[in-house]
Design a protein around this motif. Sequence first.
Motif, PDB file in Angstrom:
ATOM      1  N   THR A   1       0.837  -1.211   0.000  1.00  0.00           N
ATOM      2  CA  THR A   1       0.000   0.000   0.000  1.00  0.00           C
ATOM      3  C   THR A   1       0.866   1.255   0.000  1.00  0.00           C
ATOM      4  O   THR A   1       0.420   2.326   0.410  1.00  0.00           O
ATOM      5  CB  THR A   1      -0.928   0.017   1.232  1.00  0.00           C
ATOM      6  OG1 THR A   1      -0.133  -0.141   2.416  1.00  0.00           O
ATOM      7  CG2 THR A   1      -1.964  -1.084   1.155  1.00  0.00           C
ATOM      8  N   PHE A   2       2.103   1.121  -0.472  1.00  0.00           N
ATOM      9  CA  PHE A   2       3.000   2.269  -0.540  1.00  0.00           C
ATOM     10  C   PHE A   2       3.850   2.178  -1.805  1.00  0.00           C
ATOM     11  O   PHE A   2       3.902   1.133  -2.466  1.00  0.00           O
ATOM     12  CB  PHE A   2       3.920   2.324   0.687  1.00  0.00           C
ATOM     13  CG  PHE A   2       4.942   1.215   0.702  1.00  0.00           C
ATOM     14  CD1 PHE A   2       6.171   1.355   0.074  1.00  0.00           C
ATOM     15  CD2 PHE A   2       4.669   0.007   1.328  1.00  0.00           C
ATOM     16  CE1 PHE A   2       7.102   0.330   0.050  1.00  0.00           C
ATOM     17  CE2 PHE A   2       5.603  -1.029   1.319  1.00  0.00           C
ATOM     18  CZ  PHE A   2       6.814  -0.867   0.678  1.00  0.00           C
ATOM     19  N   TYR A   3       4.505   3.257  -2.130  1.00  0.00           N
ATOM     20  CA  TYR A   3       5.485   3.270  -3.208  1.00  0.00           C
ATOM     21  C   TYR A   3       6.524   4.335  -2.868  1.00  0.00           C
ATOM     22  O   TYR A   3       6.385   5.059  -1.886  1.00  0.00           O
ATOM     23  CB  TYR A   3       4.830   3.548  -4.567  1.00  0.00           C
ATOM     24  CG  TYR A   3       4.155   4.893  -4.700  1.00  0.00           C
ATOM     25  CD1 TYR A   3       4.733   5.923  -5.434  1.00  0.00           C
ATOM     26  CD2 TYR A   3       2.910   5.133  -4.102  1.00  0.00           C
ATOM     27  CE1 TYR A   3       4.106   7.151  -5.571  1.00  0.00           C
ATOM     28  CE2 TYR A   3       2.283   6.353  -4.229  1.00  0.00           C
ATOM     29  CZ  TYR A   3       2.880   7.362  -4.957  1.00  0.00           C
ATOM     30  OH  TYR A   3       2.266   8.577  -5.083  1.00  0.00           O
ATOM     31  N   ARG A   4       7.554   4.410  -3.656  1.00  0.00           N
ATOM     32  CA  ARG A   4       8.575   5.427  -3.448  1.00  0.00           C
ATOM     33  C   ARG A   4       8.660   6.312  -4.690  1.00  0.00           C
ATOM     34  O   ARG A   4       8.215   5.920  -5.767  1.00  0.00           O
ATOM     35  CB  ARG A   4       9.944   4.791  -3.192  1.00  0.00           C
ATOM     36  CG  ARG A   4      10.073   4.046  -1.873  1.00  0.00           C
ATOM     37  CD  ARG A   4      11.457   3.466  -1.757  1.00  0.00           C
ATOM     38  NE  ARG A   4      11.650   2.644  -0.577  1.00  0.00           N
ATOM     39  CZ  ARG A   4      12.150   3.086   0.578  1.00  0.00           C
ATOM     40  NH1 ARG A   4      12.484   4.367   0.705  1.00  0.00           N
ATOM     41  NH2 ARG A   4      12.329   2.267   1.591  1.00  0.00           N
ATOM     42  N   ALA A   5       9.265   7.458  -4.525  1.00  0.00           N
ATOM     43  CA  ALA A   5       9.626   8.293  -5.669  1.00  0.00           C
ATOM     44  C   ALA A   5      11.128   8.162  -5.878  1.00  0.00           C
ATOM     45  O   ALA A   5      11.891   8.022  -4.920  1.00  0.00           O
ATOM     46  CB  ALA A   5       9.252   9.739  -5.422  1.00  0.00           C
TER      47      ALA A   5
END
Length: 347
Positions: A149-153
């Motif tokens: 439920t997350f991601y990174r830039a």
Amino acid sequence: MKKTATLLSLILMFSVLTGCSGKNAEQSTGDSKTIETLSIQFVPSRNPDDIVTQTEPLKEILTKKLADEGYTVQNIDISVGTNYEATGEALSAGSVDIGFIPGGTYVLYDDAAEVILTATRDGLSVDSDEPIEWNKNKPTTLDENNQVTFYRALILAGPSEKGQELSAKINNGEKLTWDDLNSAKWSVMSSSSPAGYIYPTLWLQDNYEKSITDLTTTVQSDSYGSAMARLASGQVDVLVGFADVRNDYAENWQSDWNRASTIWDETNVIGVTDKIYNDTISVSKNSKIMTDEFKEALIKAFIEIGNTEEGKEIISIYSHTGYEKADSKNYDSEREAQELLKSLKSN
């Protein structure tokens, strides 16, 4: 006899009337609620034409799912905002009923928008704070067995001379200086984009006590497609975007933008942000059709759509693999980020 016959007739009439009224009540209870037009808008994190084409089947599948919940939707209008803020403004005005928007955009407009669902997505084969780890383990692949439920830039350096200079320093184990970064041309998204602006600003603040507004040369792109095209052509040296942006444009890199080598050969990670909570499906608090009952119907419908193969194909345009019911508190980190951005701008 007459009295008896009359009494029997009355009983018979009462039974018929009762049966009719019971049937009518059942029909009334089962009657579908009619919605003339349901408007859905997407933010332009992909090419707008591609979004409209790929989400076209959503009209039919969502209409069927809502019919199962007792709603007859006569028309579904799908559009793409000119930028992230445009979709936020449309939700605020009530001219759009549903918005597929990032957490940062939701937080910026949460006085008039309500989050109902959070997207899930495939995890990636690399999830490290260190840029060199991403570069050593290219290409980055999706892991279907790891739903997150997350991601990174990522801060990506491109094939330009300056981009390759920055990449070489990182891959040699050197730390980039502010002067290194400030000498490059950056592609950024609008200021409410978590991956394309907010979290890269926080990364600059944490590492250099600077922000995107301090950079000498920035170009705001209207979509990641146009941003990647600029990176491929050398118009910009650095791009900020979600961690799997290269997966989405790997084919375009060579077929549309005529690069001789692959996107994995010609781009490198030079910075990694903190984790960002996933995109949202948010609804307008000012929409005339958005009742509590209808919101529950939408939640159920979109969760079910995300569990079908047809639905997964539609929502894959945003790298979504499904949806779970949202809690506004999950976006408190976004609120903190927005507050920090406000304080940076006021200084």
